[in-house]
Design an enzyme around this catalytic site. Sequence first.
Site, PDB file in Angstrom:
ATOM      1  N   SER A   1     -43.401 -21.623   3.884  1.00  0.00           N
ATOM      2  CA  SER A   1     -44.607 -22.421   4.035  1.00  0.00           C
ATOM      3  C   SER A   1     -44.720 -23.039   5.435  1.00  0.00           C
ATOM      4  O   SER A   1     -44.869 -22.322   6.421  1.00  0.00           O
ATOM      5  CB  SER A   1     -44.631 -23.491   2.936  1.00  0.00           C
ATOM      6  OG  SER A   1     -45.828 -24.211   2.925  1.00  0.00           O
TER       7      SER A   1
ATOM      8  N   LYS B   1     -44.256 -17.481   2.004  1.00  0.00           N
ATOM      9  CA  LYS B   1     -45.190 -18.306   1.230  1.00  0.00           C
ATOM     10  C   LYS B   1     -46.336 -18.729   2.153  1.00  0.00           C
ATOM     11  O   LYS B   1     -46.192 -19.628   2.969  1.00  0.00           O
ATOM     12  CB  LYS B   1     -44.510 -19.532   0.648  1.00  0.00           C
ATOM     13  CG  LYS B   1     -45.413 -20.278  -0.343  1.00  0.00           C
ATOM     14  CD  LYS B   1     -45.357 -21.769  -0.121  1.00  0.00           C
ATOM     15  CE  LYS B   1     -46.232 -22.515  -1.109  1.00  0.00           C
ATOM     16  NZ  LYS B   1     -47.568 -22.807  -0.618  1.00  0.00           N
TER      17      LYS B   1
ATOM     18  N   GLN C   1     -52.375 -24.687  -0.968  1.00  0.00           N
ATOM     19  CA  GLN C   1     -52.665 -25.394  -2.224  1.00  0.00           C
ATOM     20  C   GLN C   1     -53.414 -26.704  -1.956  1.00  0.00           C
ATOM     21  O   GLN C   1     -53.144 -27.384  -0.957  1.00  0.00           O
ATOM     22  CB  GLN C   1     -51.373 -25.737  -2.980  1.00  0.00           C
ATOM     23  CG  GLN C   1     -50.851 -24.638  -3.858  1.00  0.00           C
ATOM     24  CD  GLN C   1     -50.087 -23.618  -3.057  1.00  0.00           C
ATOM     25  OE1 GLN C   1     -49.255 -23.976  -2.230  1.00  0.00           O
ATOM     26  NE2 GLN C   1     -50.357 -22.351  -3.281  1.00  0.00           N
TER      27      GLN C   1
END
Length: 536
Positions: free
Chosen positions: A293, A318, A322
């Site tokens: 991320s 990733k 979100q």
Amino acid sequence: MSRIVQAILIVAILFFGILIGYRLRKDPSDAVFGQQKKLLEALGMISALYVDKVDDDGLVDAGIEGMAESLDPHTVYLNADRVDFSNSEFQGNFEGIGIEFDIVHDTLLVVTPLAGGPSESAGILAGDRILAIDSLSAVGLSPMEVIERLRGKKGTSVNLRIYRPYTSRIIGVDVVRDRIPTFSVDAVFMLDDAVGYIRLSRFVATTASEFRSAMKELREQGMQSIIVDVRGNPGGYLDQAVEVADEFLPDGKLVVYTKSRNGGQDEMRYAATREGGFEDVRIVLLVDRGSASAAEILAGALQDNGRAAVVGELTFGKGLVQRQFEFDDGSAMRLTIARYFTPSGRRIQRDYSKGSHGREEYYREVSDSREAEKLFKDSGGLVVKSDIEGVSVFRPSRKLYTASGGILPDYWVVERSADDFYTRLRSQGVFDEVALGIIDDPASTARTYAEGEPDAFIERFSEDARIDSSVRRICRAKGIDFDEAEFLAEREGIVVAVKSRIARQLFGIEAQIRVLAEESDKVLRFARDLMSRDAA
């Protein structure tokens, strides 16, 4: 009135309004209404007719969890407790007693009281064993159970029953909870006169300011080049990764951008906004399969802009954005709304299959190094000469950079895997128990370093024979088959593993990282050699 009854009433009212509108419009393309009706009917049937009484709230939660699970691996439903815990972790502070702890052989061990925190003020010391929390035994607790018992509202008190091995005394300590800062910079030190090292464990609300302070501290010590370690960093706040990248990039350079289904506000471009404070500093960034991320965003930005050599392994992959949507009861849905792309247009997110089986495969793949190594070997690349024993280094072919998902390192460093014996010792907590036993042993010199600085311990501590005998004894106690040949083959790594854990228990995580950096971290050693070659 239960949540499900409330939901039924609300949906019934909506149903009536939608039905009227539906009949007036007679638009057959409006299929959402039918699906909502089906969901409502299923909830009503289960609640009213199921053979056993059901928990209405739990039924609703399970339904939302099922919907989330049918999507991508990172869309999740969080109950209220998980929301509170997650928010406190990433907002950079929480309320508690301020200790770093380990659990060794069911024993709750204080690794270090956080500086300036309530535990330090109450006189708790590194190495203390917490036997009870508010008169309830602390033996055998899980890490989450410890956190739940020790955290609480600022100003409330918790009583700890503590065994102090240095004095062989059991004492009671009252600690008043307070707001505790959560740090993301685990270690800051100089590797030599010119090269500094910073370990970032995650990206929380305070990461960028912590990072700037660490860089200034190292620059005052003569730092000219920096190794930034984000191995095992699971990510966190995007804006903090952007700010860290901004410190190394000229104004206007793209850091990352997002793409969504609907466009608009969900599609963003993030660029360096000012002159970075460390644009003149040479960088090597260390990554592994646990880097995800925000850590991948940092790696991709520095790599694509030619500001850092990325060293290690293919990262997690990733690259989904979100957004957290809150429900009235404090629970939340963390829903994927967009995807991340590096400045050159590489997708960060690797492939996945939807559903529960897809999620299992998704996380299994990243834990299996063979998958990543096969990906490299199938794509070609150059072998890089390395004088480090047990290490192979490759330069991946450029075609793989856009095909893999994740961030592909410039130098893929593959270490010889530990054998089964070493892995078994580590997984069964033998190293931690040996370290604990040596600290408790009056005949060991470990205690003599406890009140001083870690430098002396790191430089001088050496009790190989005591470690050998302790490993053998604990293996017998745990019923682990002891293979002398395997032990001798892994002995050097075992000794360093134990020494690093003693350092952690005496001085904290930075001391543990320093031991590993000095004595066994081969990826870091390659990075240092790379910097030396580039500087020559």
